[in-house]
Write a protein that holds these residues in place. Structure first.
Motif, short mmCIF file in Angstrom:
data_model
loop_
_atom_site.label_atom_id
_atom_site.label_comp_id
_atom_site.label_asym_id
_atom_site.label_seq_id
_atom_site.Cartn_x
_atom_site.Cartn_y
_atom_site.Cartn_z
N ILE A 15 -24.87 21.15 -22.52
CA ILE A 15 -23.00 20.06 -23.57
C ILE A 15 -24.25 19.31 -24.74
O ILE A 15 -24.65 19.32 -24.43
N ILE A 16 -23.58 19.66 -26.02
CA ILE A 16 -24.28 19.23 -27.46
C ILE A 16 -23.82 17.89 -27.64
O ILE A 16 -24.77 16.91 -28.23
N SER A 17 -22.90 17.50 -27.23
CA SER A 17 -22.70 15.86 -27.40
C SER A 17 -22.15 15.07 -26.48
O SER A 17 -20.71 16.10 -25.37
N SER A 18 -21.58 13.42 -26.65
CA SER A 18 -20.56 13.09 -25.30
C SER A 18 -20.34 11.98 -26.47
O SER A 18 -20.34 11.59 -27.61
N ARG A 19 -19.01 12.11 -26.63
CA ARG A 19 -18.09 11.27 -27.55
C ARG A 19 -17.22 9.91 -26.33
O ARG A 19 -16.49 10.54 -25.51
N ILE A 20 -17.03 8.86 -26.84
CA ILE A 20 -16.29 8.41 -26.25
C ILE A 20 -15.29 7.50 -27.34
O ILE A 20 -15.66 6.87 -28.52
N ARG A 21 -13.67 7.34 -27.85
CA ARG A 21 -12.87 6.94 -28.51
C ARG A 21 -12.43 5.40 -28.32
O ARG A 21 -11.14 6.56 -26.74
N LEU A 22 -12.06 4.65 -28.43
CA LEU A 22 -10.99 3.60 -28.10
C LEU A 22 -9.63 3.30 -28.78
O LEU A 22 -10.59 3.14 -29.80
N ALA A 23 -8.92 3.53 -28.92
CA ALA A 23 -8.30 3.03 -29.53
C ALA A 23 -6.53 2.15 -29.31
O ALA A 23 -6.69 1.10 -28.37
N ARG A 24 -6.84 1.30 -30.55
CA ARG A 24 -6.46 -0.41 -30.75
C ARG A 24 -5.65 -0.50 -31.85
O ARG A 24 -5.98 0.54 -33.02
#
Length: 344
Positions: A15-24
């Motif tokens: 696993i190279i990276s983890s991302r969390i993205r929140l849309a508002r």
């Protein structure tokens, strides 16, 4: 250097990276697709003020980059480093990004939604990325009125983001599953349980160098923790399947696998011309060789960096000028040779 490129996290061999993205979105403005340039500037000013003026802890860690003031090459570099989306890069006249110093957090303004909070960490760190994104969301919500419905949750431009507005994703390297022919079966299973599998730069892109992005597709009717927990569980299973596939390859044809890895290392160490596609494919073999301890004098972090340094815009930025396709291929080969030479 971007945090996910220079550090390894949990399960960093796969696993190279983890991302969390929140849309508002802001309650008092139309969605970005319907914004005038004047209103888009208002939104940029309003959101950036919360971070750069209203919070003494954050304001020294973030800088504002308005996309229309950034040369095309700089926008492309940000995209190649996964700090902004292709959409933000292309719709530059009305957009901006707030970026922190170690480039682990970016707040995209006027992308598909008014606000896209993104936290990007090395390895499998979805919970840690969520904690950071959630805290930033709280800071913004103290000063801004979000578009929110009691039944539907957060309102977004795309219906698939309505609800929590969260998109959790993992960038994963799966060469052994690809070599053994099991990759399609694994990816189909992921799709059947509500996960999206995309290429290196997300939606609309193809896998390059056996690198895939796996993310949730549904945000409505599920809590953030449940979405993150489900993705983590699936990723642990995929990681185990990749490790099993690597063991199978080693046990069934170690000499053939080592030959493939050393051939790729030999080409990367000596080639004078490398296309982007070929380079990513060979770096994938190199990364696998390091993971299997076939190659012992190279670090995974160095390969992660090369995967970005050899992208078109990053090559031109390092050269400090525009380059033709052929010139990029020559420079790409030169950078890889120098990097591997300094490590040997």
């Amino acid at each position: 250097m971007t945090k996910w490129m220079e550090q390894l996290g949990p399960d960093g061999d796969i696993i190279i990276s983890s991302r969390i993205r929140l849309a508002r979105n802001l309650q008092e403005y139309p969605f970005p697709v319907a914004l005038t340039k004047g209103k888009s500037k208002e939104i940029i000013k309003k959101i950036s003020a919360v971070i750069l003026e209203g919070n003494t802890v954050l304001k020294h860690d973030f800088q504002l980059l308005e996309m229309e003031n950034q040369p095309m090459m700089e926008r492309q570099v940000l995209m190649e480093k996964h700090l902004i989306s292709p959409s933000l890069m292309e719709n530059f006249e009305k957009s901006a990004v707030l970026l922190n110093k170690d480039e682990s957090v970016s707040i995209m303004i006027n992308e598909e939604d008014h606000i896209r909070i993104q936290c990007l960490l090395p390895g499998l760190q979805l919970t840690e990325a969520w904690d950071t994104a959630d805290k930033l969301d709280d800071v913004l919500e103290e000063s801004l009125y979000y578009a929110f419905d009691e039944q539907l949750g957060y309102l977004t431009s795309c219906p698939t983001n309505v609800g929590t507005g969260i998109r959790a994703s993992v960038m994963v390297h799966l060469p052994a599953l690809t070599m053994t022919g099991y990759i399609n079966r694994v990816l189909q299973a992921a799709n059947q349980i509500g996960l999206a599998v995309r290429g290196l730069y997300g939606e609309g892109t193809e896998s390059v160098g056996n690198v895939f992005q796996v993310s949730n597709q549904i945000t409505l009717g599920r809590g953030e923790e449940e979405i993150i927990s489900n993705l983590k569980d699936v990723m642990r299973q995929i990681v185990q399947k990749e490790r099993d596939a690597r063991s199978t390859l080693l046990n069934s044809n170690r000499l053939g696998l080592e030959d493939k890895i050393y051939r790729s290392y030999g080409i990367l160490s000596n080639a004078r011309i490398l296309t982007s596609q070929e380079c990513m494919k060979l770096l994938s073999d190199l990364r696998l060789g390091i993971d299997l301890e076939v190659l012992k004098d190279i670090q995974l972090e160095e390969v992660n960096q090369l995967m970005v340094m050899t992208q078109p815009a990053c090559l031109q930025k390092s050269a400090e000028k525009s380059l033709s396709t052929h010139e990029r291929d020559v420079r790409r080969a030169s950078i890889v040779r120098q990097k591997l030479g300094s490590l040997g």
